[in-house]
Motif scaffolding. Structure first.
Motif, PDB file in Angstrom:
ATOM      1  N   GLY A   1       0.813  -1.212   0.000  1.00 40.80           N
ATOM      2  CA  GLY A   1       0.000   0.000   0.000  1.00 40.80           C
ATOM      3  C   GLY A   1       0.844   1.257   0.000  1.00 40.80           C
ATOM      4  O   GLY A   1       0.564   2.216  -0.736  1.00 40.80           O
ATOM      5  N   GLU A   2       1.898   1.264   0.817  1.00 35.00           N
ATOM      6  CA  GLU A   2       2.794   2.418   0.842  1.00 35.00           C
ATOM      7  C   GLU A   2       3.504   2.580  -0.493  1.00 35.00           C
ATOM      8  O   GLU A   2       3.682   3.704  -0.990  1.00 35.00           O
ATOM      9  N   ALA A   3       3.923   1.463  -1.077  1.00 37.29           N
ATOM     10  CA  ALA A   3       4.626   1.520  -2.365  1.00 37.29           C
ATOM     11  C   ALA A   3       3.737   2.123  -3.438  1.00 37.29           C
ATOM     12  O   ALA A   3       4.180   2.962  -4.231  1.00 37.29           O
ATOM     13  N   LEU A   4       2.476   1.691  -3.482  1.00 32.14           N
ATOM     14  CA  LEU A   4       1.558   2.231  -4.487  1.00 32.14           C
ATOM     15  C   LEU A   4       1.280   3.706  -4.242  1.00 32.14           C
ATOM     16  O   LEU A   4       1.160   4.496  -5.186  1.00 32.14           O
ATOM     17  N   THR A   5       1.177   4.084  -2.976  1.00 30.46           N
ATOM     18  CA  THR A   5       0.957   5.491  -2.653  1.00 30.46           C
ATOM     19  C   THR A   5       2.126   6.337  -3.120  1.00 30.46           C
ATOM     20  O   THR A   5       1.955   7.412  -3.709  1.00 30.46           O
ATOM     21  N   HIS A   6       3.343   5.832  -2.899  1.00 25.54           N
ATOM     22  CA  HIS A   6       4.528   6.549  -3.369  1.00 25.54           C
ATOM     23  C   HIS A   6       4.594   6.536  -4.897  1.00 25.54           C
ATOM     24  O   HIS A   6       5.000   7.526  -5.512  1.00 25.54           O
ATOM     25  N   ALA A   7       4.193   5.415  -5.498  1.00 24.69           N
ATOM     26  CA  ALA A   7       4.212   5.330  -6.964  1.00 24.69           C
ATOM     27  C   ALA A   7       3.308   6.385  -7.580  1.00 24.69           C
ATOM     28  O   ALA A   7       3.637   6.991  -8.603  1.00 24.69           O
TER      29      ALA A   7
END
Length: 330
Positions: A89-95
């Motif tokens: 979830g954090e990775a997608l938010t950063h993406a």
């Protein structure tokens, strides 16, 4: 840091892999082939490049196939995601915040639903910066990268719950193969929906460390023994470059090259090669490279090379090198 130049160079490199004359592609697209290193592409050149790449490869799904063959690490963004994220979830938010580094023709938004979350790709509203055709190619490329890179972040192959596109696709079976689910038609939406269970999955960084090692050393890996066989070399290089989630199957490579498995086998046979022999050589090269690095668990290397059973990988490694993995280099 990523910019539009990198996207242009990746389009050209993939077209070359598909046997397109780079000079012809560049000239048709208004790009000087002699100045690619110092290229500052315009949006018009990018749009012409998409159109000419599709035309010269005779592949209307060029963007889809480029996304399948192109790992986000090659675009310089995976390192940022892994370093700054603990969960998917954090990775997608950063993406979503980093998409502008790839293109200003598209943005990304994430919506939470009941038991699901949805990734939206939103085309830019400025008609001067894109055409519908070029926008579709780019957006499909980004959608495929989202799906395939989640595999690497979680060290597992995931299947989206649904994929929506604002048009009817011309080859539903091929879209389903690449997206891993049958695409649906929406009014005006590019989106991928995933089960909520993936959102809080912890990111496993070891796989991307392996990939980073691979990308740094790829130029030093041996080519197939017959260096004159250009098609087998392209297949070998494709297998190597996209191997960190396992070697592509014959059917997947054939589809990515926009040909039937039979045609791919025939082309290889004409060069005295076969997919099985090339895949075996790729596995051996990768296995020796990963094991000799001494930095990664054998079970991870085994999984990366498509062996679910560590003992099966160990037997194969001993057949290739005469030594067990634990004794290699000793």
């Amino acid at each position: 840091m990523y910019n539009m130049k990198d996207l242009v160079l990746n389009i050209i490199a993939y077209a070359a892999q598909r046997d397109v004359d780079v000079s012809q592609l560049c000239k048709l697209s208004g790009i000087n082939p002699g100045s690619l290193k110092n290229l500052t592409p315009t949006h018009t050149q990018l749009q012409h490049l998409w159109a000419n790449a599709v035309h010269l490869t005779n592949d209307s799904l060029f963007g889809l196939h480029l996304g399948e063959s192109l790992r986000a690490t090659a675009l310089g963004i995976v390192g940022n995601l892994v370093q700054s994220s603990a969960t998917v979830g954090e990775a997608l938010t950063h993406a979503a915040a980093l998409v502008h580094l790839i293109t200003n023709q598209c943005s990304m938004k994430i919506d939470q639903g009941k038991g699901t979350f949805k990734v939206h790709l939103l085309p830019a509203a400025n008609p001067e910066n894109h055409t519908a055709f070029g926008n579709h190619q780019l957006t499909e490329l980004l959608m495929v990268i989202v799906i395939h890179e989640l595999d690497g972040l979680m060290l597992k192959k995931i299947v989206p719950k649904s994929v929506l596109l604002p048009y009817r696709v011309i080859d539903p079976a091929e879209y389903e193969r690449v997206f891993r689910c049958k695409p649906g038609k929406s009014v005006d939406e590019f989106s991928i929906t995933f089960h909520q269970q993936y959102w809080n999955e912890p990111i496993l960084t070891a796989n991307h460390e392996l990939q980073e090692l691979l990308l740094k050393k790829i130029s030093s890996l041996p080519s197939p023994k017959s260096t004159s066989s250009t098609f087998q070399t392209r297949i070998f290089n494709h297998l190597i470059a996209n191997s960190y989630l396992g070697l592509s199957s014959l059917n997947d490579i054939a589809a990515n090259f926009n040909m039937s498995p039979r045609t791919l086998q025939r082309k290889l046979k004409e060069e005295g090669a076969s997919y099985q022999l090339i895949a075996e050589e790729a596995k051996r090269s990768l296995a020796e490279h990963y094991v000799s690095s001494g930095s990664f668990a054998l079970k991870d290397i085994s999984w990366m090379l498509g062996y679910n059973d560590l003992s099966a990988f160990s037997r194969a490694f001993k057949r290739w090198t005469g030594k067990a993995p634990v004794d290699y280099g000793a």
